[in-house]
Design a protein around this motif. Structure first.
Motif, short mmCIF file in Angstrom:
data_model
loop_
_atom_site.label_atom_id
_atom_site.label_comp_id
_atom_site.label_asym_id
_atom_site.label_seq_id
_atom_site.Cartn_x
_atom_site.Cartn_y
_atom_site.Cartn_z
N THR A 129 0.83 -1.20 0.00
CA THR A 129 0.00 0.00 0.00
C THR A 129 0.87 1.25 0.00
N ILE A 130 0.27 2.37 -0.38
CA ILE A 130 0.91 3.68 -0.29
C ILE A 130 -0.03 4.60 0.47
N LEU A 131 0.45 5.15 1.58
CA LEU A 131 -0.28 6.17 2.33
C LEU A 131 0.53 7.45 2.24
N ALA A 147 -3.58 -0.80 -2.28
CA ALA A 147 -4.40 0.42 -2.23
C ALA A 147 -3.50 1.64 -2.10
N VAL A 148 -3.96 2.77 -2.62
CA VAL A 148 -3.23 4.04 -2.56
C VAL A 148 -4.17 5.08 -1.94
N ILE A 149 -3.69 5.74 -0.88
CA ILE A 149 -4.48 6.77 -0.20
C ILE A 149 -3.76 8.10 -0.35
N GLY A 150 -4.41 9.07 -1.00
CA GLY A 150 -3.80 10.36 -1.28
C GLY A 150 -3.59 11.21 -0.04
N GLY A 151 -2.70 12.17 -0.15
CA GLY A 151 -2.31 13.01 0.97
C GLY A 151 -3.47 13.74 1.64
N ALA A 163 -8.74 -3.84 -2.15
CA ALA A 163 -7.48 -4.01 -2.87
C ALA A 163 -7.49 -3.23 -4.19
N HIS A 164 -6.35 -2.61 -4.52
CA HIS A 164 -6.15 -1.88 -5.77
C HIS A 164 -6.99 -0.61 -5.88
N ALA A 165 -7.68 -0.22 -4.80
CA ALA A 165 -8.46 1.02 -4.83
C ALA A 165 -7.53 2.22 -4.64
N MET A 166 -8.05 3.40 -4.96
CA MET A 166 -7.26 4.62 -4.82
C MET A 166 -8.16 5.76 -4.37
N GLY A 168 -8.15 9.90 -3.80
CA GLY A 168 -7.39 11.07 -4.21
C GLY A 168 -7.05 12.00 -3.06
N PHE A 169 -6.30 13.01 -3.36
CA PHE A 169 -5.84 14.02 -2.41
C PHE A 169 -7.01 14.65 -1.65
N GLN A 170 -6.88 14.75 -0.34
CA GLN A 170 -7.86 15.38 0.54
C GLN A 170 -9.25 14.75 0.44
N THR A 171 -9.30 13.46 0.27
CA THR A 171 -10.59 12.77 0.24
C THR A 171 -11.08 12.51 1.66
N ARG A 172 -12.41 12.55 1.84
CA ARG A 172 -13.02 12.16 3.11
C ARG A 172 -13.75 10.85 2.89
N LEU A 173 -13.20 9.78 3.46
CA LEU A 173 -13.81 8.46 3.31
C LEU A 173 -14.59 8.12 4.56
N SER A 174 -15.90 8.11 4.44
CA SER A 174 -16.74 7.70 5.56
C SER A 174 -17.57 6.46 5.22
N GLN A 175 -17.42 5.95 4.00
CA GLN A 175 -18.03 4.68 3.60
C GLN A 175 -16.97 3.82 2.94
N ASP A 176 -17.27 2.54 2.77
CA ASP A 176 -16.29 1.61 2.22
C ASP A 176 -16.02 1.91 0.74
N LEU A 177 -14.76 1.79 0.36
CA LEU A 177 -14.34 2.01 -1.03
C LEU A 177 -14.01 0.66 -1.64
N PRO A 178 -14.82 0.19 -2.61
CA PRO A 178 -14.64 -1.16 -3.15
C PRO A 178 -13.31 -1.34 -3.88
N PRO A 179 -12.90 -2.59 -4.08
CA PRO A 179 -11.68 -2.87 -4.83
C PRO A 179 -11.71 -2.23 -6.21
N PHE A 180 -10.53 -1.82 -6.66
CA PHE A 180 -10.28 -1.31 -8.01
C PHE A 180 -10.81 0.10 -8.26
N ILE A 181 -11.60 0.65 -7.34
CA ILE A 181 -12.30 1.91 -7.60
C ILE A 181 -11.43 3.09 -7.17
N THR A 182 -11.50 4.17 -7.96
CA THR A 182 -10.87 5.44 -7.60
C THR A 182 -11.96 6.39 -7.10
N ALA A 183 -11.68 7.06 -6.00
CA ALA A 183 -12.64 8.01 -5.43
C ALA A 183 -11.92 9.27 -4.99
N SER A 184 -12.65 10.37 -4.95
CA SER A 184 -12.11 11.62 -4.43
C SER A 184 -13.26 12.49 -3.98
N GLY A 185 -12.92 13.54 -3.22
CA GLY A 185 -13.92 14.51 -2.81
C GLY A 185 -14.26 14.45 -1.34
#
Length: 263
Positions: A129-131, A147-151, A163-166, A168-185
Motif C-alpha cells: 500500500t501507499i499512504l 491500495a493508494v491513499i492520497g495526501g 485491494a487496488h483502490a485509490m 485522491g488528495f484530501q478525500t473524506r472516506l466515511s463509507q467503504d471504497l470497493p476494490p479497483f475503484i478510484t474516489a475523491s472529494g
C-alpha cells in the motif's frame, strides 16, 4: 553486533537482530522485537508489545507501538505487528490494538507510509500500500493490498478500502471504497477504476475491461446494489481464472460492506 548509537536507550529485554541499526536518542521498550536488517532512525520511540519484521526502514521521530488513543483502553496487553520491507517516514504514529477488536494493529509487507501518517488502533493494512503525507486512519480501518491513499485524506473508523483502490488528495472516506475503484472529494465520490495502477501491476487489457464492466454495473447503469451483485455473480463464473477471481473479490467486499459503499 547491532549498530546501536551510544545515545540510544534500549531496554535489555528488547530483542533486536544482530544487524539492526538504531540511531541517536532512539528509545526502544522491553516488549519490542525487531527483525534482521531493519534500521531505526534518530529520536524514534518504539514501545508496547511491538513486533517489527526484517528489512524495515523507520525514519526519525516516528512513534511506533504507543497505547491506543481510545478512552476505553485500560492497559491491556494489546499488540502491534509490522511485516517486512516497510518504509515508515518521519513523524508517523502507529498505535497498538484494543480488546474491543482483535487486539492487534497489523501492517503487512512493502508498505510505503509517508510523513505524518497516523494509523490508529486495530487498523489492518495489507501489503504494497501507499499512504501519502498526513493520511489519517481512525480506529479499526482495513486497507487492502496495493491500495493508494492520497495526501491529507481522512478515513472514518471501521471503513474498509478494497485491494487496488485509490483515494485522491484530501478525500473524506466515511463509507467503504470497493476494490479497483478510484474516489475523491469531500464526501468521497467514485470517479472510475484505478486503470493506471492495474496496468503497472500487469493486468491485461481484457482483465481491465472486465473490471470496468463491474464498475458500470455498480455505478453507471442505475441498478440497485443487489441487482449489480447478481450481474457480477455471473461474471465470477468466467472461464478466465483472473477475471473470475476479480469478480469474487468484488462480491466478497460488497457482501460485507456494513457502512455502505462510496457512491
Amino acid at each position: 553486533m547491532a549498530a546501536i548509537h551510544p545515545t540510544a536507550l534500549i531496554d535489555p529485554a528488547a530483542e533486536l537482530a544482530a544487524d539492526v541499526a538504531v540511531g541517536p536518542y532512539a528509545v526502544i521498550g522491553p516488549h519490542v522485537r525487531i527483525g534482521a536488517g531493519s534500521r531505526i532512525g534518530a529520536h524514534c520511540v518504539i514501545e508496547g508489545r511491538t513486533s517489527i519484521g526484517p528489512g524495515n526502514r523507520i525514519f526519525q521521530f516516528a512513534s511506533i507501538g504507543a497505547a491506543p488513543q481510545d478512552k476505553k483502553y485500560a492497559g491491556e496487553p494489546t499488540r502491534l505487528e509490522i511485516g517486512a520491507g516497510n518504509t515508515i517516514r518521519e513523524f508517523v504514529t502507529i498505535n497498538t490494538g484494543t480488546v474491543q477488536d482483535v487486539g492487534v494493529t497489523r501492517l503487512g509487507d512493502d508498505n510505503w507510509i509517508m510523513a505524518y501518517v497516523h494509523i490508529a488502533h486495530d487498523c489492518q493494512l495489507g501489503s504494497h500500500t501507499i499512504l501519502a503525507n498526513a493520511v489519517q486512519l481512525a480506529g479499526h480501518v482495513h486497507i487492502g493490498d496495493w491500495a493508494v491513499i492520497g495526501g491529507i485524506t481522512g478515513v472514518h473508523q471501521y471503513v474498509r478500502v478494497g485491494a487496488h483502490a485509490m483515494a485522491g488528495f484530501q478525500t473524506r472516506l466515511s463509507q467503504d471504497l470497493p476494490p479497483f475503484i478510484t474516489a475523491s472529494g469531500n464526501p468521497a465520490a467514485a470517479q472510475g477504476i484505478n486503470v493506471e495502477g492495474l496496468r503497472r501491476r500487469g493486468f491485461s487489457p481484457e482483465r481491465i475491461a472486465a473490471i470496468k464492466h463491474m464498475y458500470r454495473l455498480i455505478y453507471r447503469q442505475g441498478l440497485p446494489l443487489d441487482a449489480a451483485r447478481q450481474a457480477i455473480q455471473a461474471q465470477s463464473a468466467s472461464g478466465d481464472a483472473d477475471m473470475a477471481a476479480d469478480a469474487r473479490l468484488m462480491l466478497g467486499f460488497l457482501a460485507s460492506a456494513s457502512r455502505g459503499i462510496v457512491r
